[in-house]
Design an enzyme around this catalytic site. Structure first.
Site, mmCIF file in Angstrom:
data_model
loop_
_atom_site.group_PDB
_atom_site.id
_atom_site.type_symbol
_atom_site.label_atom_id
_atom_site.label_comp_id
_atom_site.label_asym_id
_atom_site.label_seq_id
_atom_site.Cartn_x
_atom_site.Cartn_y
_atom_site.Cartn_z
ATOM 1 N N GLY A 141 -5.858 -10.762 -7.307
ATOM 2 C CA GLY A 141 -5.885 -10.046 -6.027
ATOM 3 C C GLY A 141 -5.238 -8.681 -6.091
ATOM 4 N N ASP A 150 -12.875 -2.921 0.946
ATOM 5 C CA ASP A 150 -12.690 -4.254 0.351
ATOM 6 C C ASP A 150 -13.959 -4.654 -0.403
ATOM 7 O OD1 ASP A 150 -10.119 -4.722 1.333
ATOM 8 O OD2 ASP A 150 -10.845 -5.634 3.189
ATOM 9 N N THR A 201 -13.933 -24.293 8.005
ATOM 10 C CA THR A 201 -14.623 -24.494 9.284
ATOM 11 C C THR A 201 -16.087 -24.135 9.046
ATOM 12 O OG1 THR A 201 -12.588 -23.721 10.355
ATOM 13 C CG2 THR A 201 -14.577 -23.872 11.732
ATOM 14 N N LYS A 244 -9.074 -5.266 11.859
ATOM 15 C CA LYS A 244 -10.243 -4.759 11.140
ATOM 16 C C LYS A 244 -11.510 -4.685 12.006
ATOM 17 C CE LYS A 244 -8.727 -5.872 6.454
ATOM 18 N NZ LYS A 244 -9.041 -6.528 5.181
ATOM 19 N N GLY A 290 -12.542 -12.318 7.303
ATOM 20 C CA GLY A 290 -12.833 -10.909 7.059
ATOM 21 C C GLY A 290 -13.113 -10.612 5.602
ATOM 22 N N SER A 303 0.808 -1.225 0.000
ATOM 23 C CA SER A 303 0.000 0.000 0.000
ATOM 24 C C SER A 303 0.840 1.273 0.000
ATOM 25 C CB SER A 303 -0.968 -0.015 1.185
ATOM 26 O OG SER A 303 -1.943 -1.007 0.975
#
Ligand code: NAP
Length: 265
Positions: A233, A103, A150, A66, A127, A17
């Site tokens: 990504g 995001d 999970t 976050k 997240g 970033s």
């Protein structure tokens, strides 16, 4: 003194970033500087509260902060509340803190065409999975299925957002990898595809991988086999960064400059 922005994380050394935002500031001739802010969880809140008085106008937030970023904000956007997490903080002149989740919108921007009426499968309920699932639902996707290693986490997310939980990946028009699978150097491509339950599944029209690597990730390679449209990504990183940039500076983000900066590494 330049206006400041930065990325709060633990660790944060790997972040692209600063290169991306500093290239954008330079391109627009803005006297701004973006820095890495490595902060342990125990010091997160007091660090954030000290930033506005130190010349910071905003900050990005990454793992593991976050949720804490959303919790300490005075105001939160629908995206931050919907995703249950914030990756962007903006400091007002009066010291107030606004939480946003770019995001979610950055993912939709990178997707390039509306998911309205399309079926989608989101792999991952962490997240990033939450932000993507919320964004797809808000943008009118016909059916959003969520799978997670999970299962309880996918079940909780699906219940919370009114989505479909699936015990194993199902066919969909858009498949998004929002897990962290794809970067393990000691695992083969086949092992990683199997870890996501994608073996035997026909790749869809569009494959998005939030994981970013130097080359083609296993999930993108899986989609490439049948000619799926691929979104990587780094494009999602650029688009979420562009939204943060625009929120802080109120200027249009120079996307090509930002893309070049993140891909240069
Ligand atoms: P997170 O909250 O820690 O969630 C990690 C997710 O990956 C969980 O769903 C976890 O499943 C799953 N997972 C981890 N190891 C796995 C394995 N071996 N097999 C199957 N599933 C596995 O992380 P996050 O913030 O959601 O981030 C996820 C990824 O997205 C990271 O690689 C991150 O860098 C990337 N990301 C990219 C962007 C971008 O701009 N491109 C933005 C945000 C995130 P369990 O629940 O079972 O543990």
């Amino acid at each position: 003194m330049p206006a400041l922005a930065g990325v709060l994380g633990h660790p944060v050394a790997h972040s692209r970033s600063p290169a991306m935002h500093n290239a954008a500031f330079a391109d627009l001739g803005l006297d701004w500087l973006y820095v890495k802010l490595p902060v342990a969880p125990a010091l997160f809140e007091e660090t954030v509260r000290a930033l506005p008085a130190s010349g910071y106008r905003g900050a990005n937030v990454t793992i593991p902060h976050k949720l804490a970023a959303l919790a300490l904000a005075d105001h939160a956007t629908d995206a931050a509340r919907g995703a249950g997490a914030a990756n962007t903080l903006t400091f007002g002149d009066d010291g107030t803190i606004e939480a946003e989740n770019t995001d979610a919108g950055g993912f939709l921007d990178a997707l390039g065409s509306s998911p309205r009426g399309r079926t989608a499968l989101v792999l991952g309920a962490g997240g990033a999975g939450r932000a993507v699932a919320w964004a797809l639902r808000e943008a009118g996707a016909e059916r959003v299925a969520v799978w997670n290693r999970t299962p309880e986490r996918a079940l909780d997310l699906a219940r919370e957002l009114g989505l479909v939980h699936v015990a194993r990946p199902v066919p969909a028009e858009i498949v998004v990898n929002a897990t962290s699978v794809g970067l393990e150097p000691d695992r083969s491509e086949e092992e990683m595809i199997a870890a996501l339950g994608l073996e035997g599944l026909e790749p869809p029209a569009v494959v998005v991988d939030l994981v970013y690597a130097a080359g083609v990730t296993p999930v993108l390679a899986w989609g490439e086999r049948t000619g799926a449209r691929l979104v990587d990504g780094l494009e999602v990183l650029v688009r979420q960064g562009a939204r943060s940039f625009e929120r802080w500076t109120r200027r249009s983000a120079p996307l090509e400059i930002m893309r070049a900066a993140v891909r240069e590494r």
